[in-house]
Scaffold this motif. Structure first.
Motif, PDB file in Angstrom:
ATOM      1  N   ASN A 157       0.668  -1.246  -0.145  1.00  0.00           N
ATOM      2  CA  ASN A 157      -0.003  -0.078   0.040  1.00  0.00           C
ATOM      3  C   ASN A 157       0.671   1.244   0.011  1.00  0.00           C
ATOM      4  O   ASN A 157       1.146   2.000   1.139  1.00  0.00           O
ATOM      5  CB  ASN A 157      -1.073  -0.085   1.073  1.00  0.00           C
ATOM      6  CG  ASN A 157      -1.888   1.316   1.320  1.00  0.00           C
ATOM      7  OD1 ASN A 157      -1.904   2.020   0.267  1.00  0.00           O
ATOM      8  ND2 ASN A 157      -2.340   1.328   2.398  1.00  0.00           N
TER       9      ASN A 157
ATOM     10  N   SER B 179      -1.572   4.977   0.258  1.00  0.00           N
ATOM     11  CA  SER B 179      -1.600   5.728   1.510  1.00  0.00           C
ATOM     12  C   SER B 179      -0.638   6.518   1.885  1.00  0.00           C
ATOM     13  O   SER B 179      -0.877   8.018   2.300  1.00  0.00           O
ATOM     14  CB  SER B 179      -2.270   4.728   2.586  1.00  0.00           C
ATOM     15  OG  SER B 179      -3.437   4.263   2.215  1.00  0.00           O
TER      16      SER B 179
ATOM     17  N   ALA C 158      -6.066   5.440   5.713  1.00  0.00           N
ATOM     18  CA  ALA C 158      -6.105   4.333   4.767  1.00  0.00           C
ATOM     19  C   ALA C 158      -7.086   3.149   5.297  1.00  0.00           C
ATOM     20  O   ALA C 158      -7.302   3.158   6.368  1.00  0.00           O
ATOM     21  CB  ALA C 158      -4.634   3.688   5.135  1.00  0.00           C
ATOM     22  N   CYS C 159      -7.589   2.798   4.293  1.00  0.00           N
ATOM     23  CA  CYS C 159      -8.655   1.648   4.593  1.00  0.00           C
ATOM     24  C   CYS C 159      -8.255   0.390   3.629  1.00  0.00           C
ATOM     25  O   CYS C 159      -9.086   0.230   2.719  1.00  0.00           O
ATOM     26  CB  CYS C 159     -10.078   2.217   4.384  1.00  0.00           C
ATOM     27  SG  CYS C 159     -11.167   1.035   5.211  1.00  0.00           S
TER      28      CYS C 159
ATOM     29  N   VAL D 195      -1.006  -5.869   5.636  1.00  0.00           N
ATOM     30  CA  VAL D 195      -1.513  -4.837   6.587  1.00  0.00           C
ATOM     31  C   VAL D 195      -0.424  -3.875   6.845  1.00  0.00           C
ATOM     32  O   VAL D 195      -0.426  -2.599   7.045  1.00  0.00           O
ATOM     33  CB  VAL D 195      -2.488  -5.078   7.467  1.00  0.00           C
ATOM     34  CG1 VAL D 195      -1.990  -5.709   8.644  1.00  0.00           C
ATOM     35  CG2 VAL D 195      -3.316  -3.876   7.915  1.00  0.00           C
TER      36      VAL D 195
ATOM     37  N   SER E 276       0.305  -0.514   5.450  1.00  0.00           N
ATOM     38  CA  SER E 276      -0.293   0.405   5.688  1.00  0.00           C
ATOM     39  C   SER E 276      -0.110   0.976   7.133  1.00  0.00           C
ATOM     40  O   SER E 276      -0.480   2.060   7.396  1.00  0.00           O
ATOM     41  CB  SER E 276      -1.877   0.220   5.698  1.00  0.00           C
ATOM     42  OG  SER E 276      -2.308  -0.250   4.311  1.00  0.00           O
ATOM     43  N   LEU E 277       0.519   0.145   7.836  1.00  0.00           N
ATOM     44  CA  LEU E 277       0.807   0.732   9.474  1.00  0.00           C
ATOM     45  C   LEU E 277       2.095   1.327   9.692  1.00  0.00           C
ATOM     46  O   LEU E 277       2.358   2.104  10.350  1.00  0.00           O
ATOM     47  CB  LEU E 277       0.581  -0.695  10.232  1.00  0.00           C
ATOM     48  CG  LEU E 277      -0.713  -1.208  10.387  1.00  0.00           C
ATOM     49  CD1 LEU E 277      -0.624  -2.410  11.252  1.00  0.00           C
ATOM     50  CD2 LEU E 277      -1.694  -0.176  10.868  1.00  0.00           C
TER      51      LEU E 277
ATOM     52  N   THR F 107      -4.694   4.681   9.870  1.00  0.00           N
ATOM     53  CA  THR F 107      -5.383   3.237   9.275  1.00  0.00           C
ATOM     54  C   THR F 107      -6.266   2.662  10.084  1.00  0.00           C
ATOM     55  O   THR F 107      -6.389   2.591  11.401  1.00  0.00           O
ATOM     56  CB  THR F 107      -4.103   2.230   9.386  1.00  0.00           C
ATOM     57  OG1 THR F 107      -3.027   2.821   8.751  1.00  0.00           O
ATOM     58  CG2 THR F 107      -4.479   1.026   8.666  1.00  0.00           C
TER      59      THR F 107
END
Length: 156
Positions: free
Chosen positions: A68, A71, A84-85, A97, A100-101, A111
């Protein structure tokens, strides 16, 4: 007064996820714009979209899985809030994930993994300067409390 959320998806495959967010935002009376622009594949288009919409002081919601970049890229290019989803995937044991984190310093997209909660967070940000939205949020949260109380009564 800002009442717009711009949803940027990494690909058309994210459209169902985006529509879940749009449906919740409609309930709050918040206008949405949905676009597709991959930070990996079309970074210049992505940048142009961010710069175009940030003039309206929007809230961005980005939807991208796997790696990702969208984001972090979006957040690094704007003063506007970015949520961010990423759609959940059990590929790689859900470890995607982390893209995104884990962000570098100075890049801080929020997030939120739930589409409903991402929409609610965007509504709360807009509600900071919009009493009508604040009222709808309070009603929404009260409805959730009532549903919980009714569920409790039904199992007794």
């Amino acid at each position: 007064m800002n009442r717009k959320v711009v949803i940027i998806m990494g690909s058309k495959a994210d459209l169902d996820w985006a529509n879940q967010i749009v449906n919740v935002l409609k309930g709050f009376g918040i206008e949405t714009v949905t676009r597709i622009a991959s930070a990996h594949k079309v970074p210049l288009k992505c940048y142009e979209l961010i710069k175009h919409y940030e003039k309206e002081n929007v809230v961005f919601i980005t939807i991208a899985g796997m790696s990702n970049a969208l984001s972090g890229f979006t957040d690094a290019q704007t003063h506007c809030p970015v949520i961010a989803c990423p759609p959940y995937s059990d590929k790689f044991g859900g470890a995607d994930v982390y893209s995104s984190l884990r962000m570098p310093s100075g890049v801080a997209p929020l997030t939120i993994l739930s589409t409903e909660n991402a929409a609610l967070a965007a509504a709360k940000i807009i509600g900071l300067s919009n009493p009508d939205i604040q009222k709808k949020i309070a009603e929404y949260q009260e409805k959730k409390r009532i549903e919980l109380e009714e569920a409790d009564k039904n199992i007794q």
